[in-house]
Scaffold this active site. Structure first.
Site, PDB file in Angstrom:
ATOM      1  N   ARG A  89      89.506  37.882  86.858  1.00 37.34           N
ATOM      2  CA  ARG A  89      88.400  38.780  86.711  1.00 37.34           C
ATOM      3  C   ARG A  89      89.111  40.424  86.534  1.00 37.34           C
ATOM      4  NH1 ARG A  89      90.405  41.815  89.965  1.00 37.34           N
ATOM      5  NH2 ARG A  89      88.646  43.024  89.881  1.00 37.34           N
ATOM      6  N   GLY A  90      88.150  41.086  86.152  1.00 33.44           N
ATOM      7  CA  GLY A  90      88.412  42.417  85.929  1.00 33.44           C
ATOM      8  C   GLY A  90      88.608  42.844  84.386  1.00 33.44           C
ATOM      9  N   ALA A  91      87.985  43.947  84.107  1.00 29.84           N
ATOM     10  CA  ALA A  91      87.560  43.749  82.523  1.00 29.84           C
ATOM     11  C   ALA A  91      88.653  43.755  81.597  1.00 29.84           C
ATOM     12  CB  ALA A  91      86.952  45.372  82.356  1.00 29.84           C
ATOM     13  N   ARG A 151      81.311  35.735  80.057  1.00 25.37           N
ATOM     14  CA  ARG A 151      80.653  36.937  81.211  1.00 25.37           C
ATOM     15  C   ARG A 151      80.085  38.081  80.095  1.00 25.37           C
ATOM     16  NH1 ARG A 151      83.899  38.962  86.104  1.00 25.37           N
ATOM     17  NH2 ARG A 151      81.795  39.402  87.178  1.00 25.37           N
ATOM     18  N   GLN A 190      86.309  41.665  96.171  1.00 22.17           N
ATOM     19  CA  GLN A 190      87.508  42.101  95.547  1.00 22.17           C
ATOM     20  C   GLN A 190      88.224  43.149  96.265  1.00 22.17           C
ATOM     21  OE1 GLN A 190      84.204  41.642  94.313  1.00 22.17           O
ATOM     22  NE2 GLN A 190      84.601  41.138  92.209  1.00 22.17           N
ATOM     23  N   ASP A 234      83.799  48.629  83.641  1.00 23.52           N
ATOM     24  CA  ASP A 234      83.507  47.395  82.951  1.00 23.52           C
ATOM     25  C   ASP A 234      83.094  47.899  81.529  1.00 23.52           C
ATOM     26  OD1 ASP A 234      83.260  46.337  85.924  1.00 23.52           O
ATOM     27  OD2 ASP A 234      83.850  44.868  84.338  1.00 23.52           O
ATOM     28  N   ASN A 284      80.017  49.573  86.434  1.00 27.13           N
ATOM     29  CA  ASN A 284      81.251  48.937  87.365  1.00 27.13           C
ATOM     30  C   ASN A 284      80.459  47.873  88.366  1.00 27.13           C
ATOM     31  OD1 ASN A 284      84.090  48.911  87.859  1.00 27.13           O
ATOM     32  ND2 ASN A 284      83.602  50.106  89.701  1.00 27.13           N
ATOM     33  N   LYS A 285      81.528  47.537  89.210  1.00 25.88           N
ATOM     34  CA  LYS A 285      81.016  46.682  90.176  1.00 25.88           C
ATOM     35  C   LYS A 285      79.748  47.039  90.956  1.00 25.88           C
ATOM     36  CE  LYS A 285      82.187  43.357  90.807  1.00 25.88           C
ATOM     37  NZ  LYS A 285      81.578  42.312  90.265  1.00 25.88           N
TER      38      LYS A 285
HETATM   39  O1  MRU Z   1      83.345  41.144  88.627  1.00 24.19           O
HETATM   40  P1  MRU Z   1      84.672  41.479  88.551  1.00 24.19           P
HETATM   41  O2  MRU Z   1      85.684  41.388  89.581  1.00 24.19           O
HETATM   42  O3  MRU Z   1      85.338  41.214  87.223  1.00 24.19           O
HETATM   43  O4  MRU Z   1      84.357  43.248  88.391  1.00 24.19           O
HETATM   44  C1  MRU Z   1      85.566  44.041  88.292  1.00 24.19           C
HETATM   45  C2  MRU Z   1      85.274  45.386  88.236  1.00 24.19           C
HETATM   46  O5  MRU Z   1      84.120  45.674  88.384  1.00 24.19           O
HETATM   47  C3  MRU Z   1      86.350  46.444  88.047  1.00 24.19           C
HETATM   48  O6  MRU Z   1      86.236  47.438  88.953  1.00 24.19           O
HETATM   49  C4  MRU Z   1      86.546  46.516  86.557  1.00 24.19           C
HETATM   50  O7  MRU Z   1      86.667  45.438  85.799  1.00 24.19           O
HETATM   51  C5  MRU Z   1      87.615  47.451  86.122  1.00 24.19           C
HETATM   52  S1  MRU Z   1      89.272  46.756  86.203  1.00 24.19           S
HETATM   53  C6  MRU Z   1      90.434  47.572  85.721  1.00 24.19           C
END
Ligand code: MRU
Length: 353
Positions: free
Chosen positions: A53-55, A96, A203, A244, A254-255
């Site tokens: 996970r993470g963009a 996603r 996270q 994201d 973002n999250k």
């Molecule tokens: O649901 P996730 O864990 O994929 O969400 C991740 C985030 O919101 C991060 O802050 C974002 O992807 C940036 S990662 C460099």
């Protein structure tokens, strides 16, 4: 193989024995285990279920998903190859919806495939695998560059707040928001980090804390509802988060919970910085309202690792992201430099410079 990490941080994904290995982030910090992936369908499921996970790393993983599929099909005819690859792109695109890096990476891989005219299936597979390796290496370089720019904004002894995980685990290495913190430490700044646990997937508590502890960067964990209290007491000097997707006007997805942090930062005159590689900017989405927000399974709210803490009957809402309006953003920190008080013009200029 292209080398990506000069100073080694954890590898969220790695190419080993002609297969993709993905670190299972659902198990951290208790267990450190890589799973092996052989096809696009498997990689899509790994992304959907949050093994990875993470963009930015979702983008890189999807590129390897494309390459794996091509390798599987390397002995097929051109038409068999084309129809199976079409399906692979579709399944990966459905994994996603919010992080634009996924679509950015797939678009890039698709263009490489389409321009490989006259090559055999096997040669196309090799070309796509090379492109995936390059994408991973490039993401690492981008993070280092954002780190160099962003570190200048951090004063020595700064108390930095971060949310979710925008670290090595979310990228090819170094991280976006955590990369800036790492780079500040590398140039001798003594910083401390407050991490919000980031309900419901934790996270912050599970991943960001783990990353900071690996490098002995001073870190304190709080629950999400303690943020305002600490800001009000002067315990936070700056907020740095990842993203994201940034819309053309600068609104930041973002999250879930990031918006709440940005509002609190504004109230307390604390700068709110967004670490934002250009691969996270979506010029085709005019503003935050047009960003698709993923709704995830109710189980994530009702339970954790199998333990259920609310009744089965309750109605549950689980949006995974929110949008911070651009007027709450002090600056975007990109690999091309810092964009203070971003707007559509300054964002567009990044792509033309
Ligand atoms: O649901 P996730 O864990 O994929 O969400 C991740 C985030 O919101 C991060 O802050 C974002 O992807 C940036 S990662 C460099």
């Amino acid at each position: 193989m292209i080398k990506r990490n000069t100073k080694q941080t954890v590898e969220a994904i790695r190419w080993k024995n002609e297969r993709l290995e993905i670190l299972d982030q659902r198990l951290l910090p208790s267990r450190f285990e890589y799973l092996t992936y052989n096809s696009a369908i498997e990689v899509a499921e790994g992304i959907r279920s949050m093994v990875v996970r993470g963009a930015p790393i979702i983008g890189c993983a999807s590129a390897y998903g494309v390459a794996l599929e091509a390798l599987r099909l390397r002995t097929t005819t051109t038409s068999e190859f084309a129809s199976a690859m079409d399906k692979a792109f579709k399944v990966l695109a459905k994994s996603r919806p919010t992080a634009i890096n996924l679509f950015w990476a797939l678009k890039r891989m698709h263009a490489i495939w389409q321009s490989a005219t006259g090559l055999t299936s096997s040669e196309i597979a090799d070309t796509l695998l090379y492109a995936a390796h390059q994408m991973l290496a490039e993401d690492y370089r981008v993070n280092r560059s954002m780190g160099t720019f962003g570190a200048k904004l951090i004063s020595s002894n700064a108390k930095i707040f971060t949310y979710c995980n925008a670290g090595a685990l979310a990228t090819a290495g170094h991280g976006t928001a955590l990369g800036i913190i790492r780079s500040a430490v590398e140039i001798g700044k003594k910083v401390s980090v407050t991490v919000s646990e980031t309900r419901p997937f934790l996270q912050g508590a599970r991943l960001t804390v783990w990353e900071m502890l690996q490098e002995k960067i001073p870190v304190t964990l709080i629950t999400d509802n303690m943020t305002g209290y600490l800001m009000n007491r002067g315990e936070i000097d700056a907020v740095i988060v990842g993203t994201d997707r940034v819309a053309a006007n600068g609104d930041v997805a973002n999250k879930i919970g990031t918006y709440m942090v940005a509002v609190l930062a504004k109230r307390h005159n604390i700068p709110f910085y967004v670490a934002c590689p250009l691969s996270s900017i979506d010029l085709t989405t005019p503003n935050g309202a047009a960003i698709p927000i993923e709704e995830r399974n109710a189980d994530e709210i009702a339970s954790f690792h199998g333990y259920q803490w609310t009744t089965k009957e309750v109605n549950i809402c689980n949006p995974a992201f929110d949008v911070t309006p651009v007027d709450l953003v002090t600056a975007l920190i990109t690999e091309k430099g810092i964009v203070k008080r971003p707007n559509s013009d300054s964002i567009l200029r990044l792509f033309n410079s």
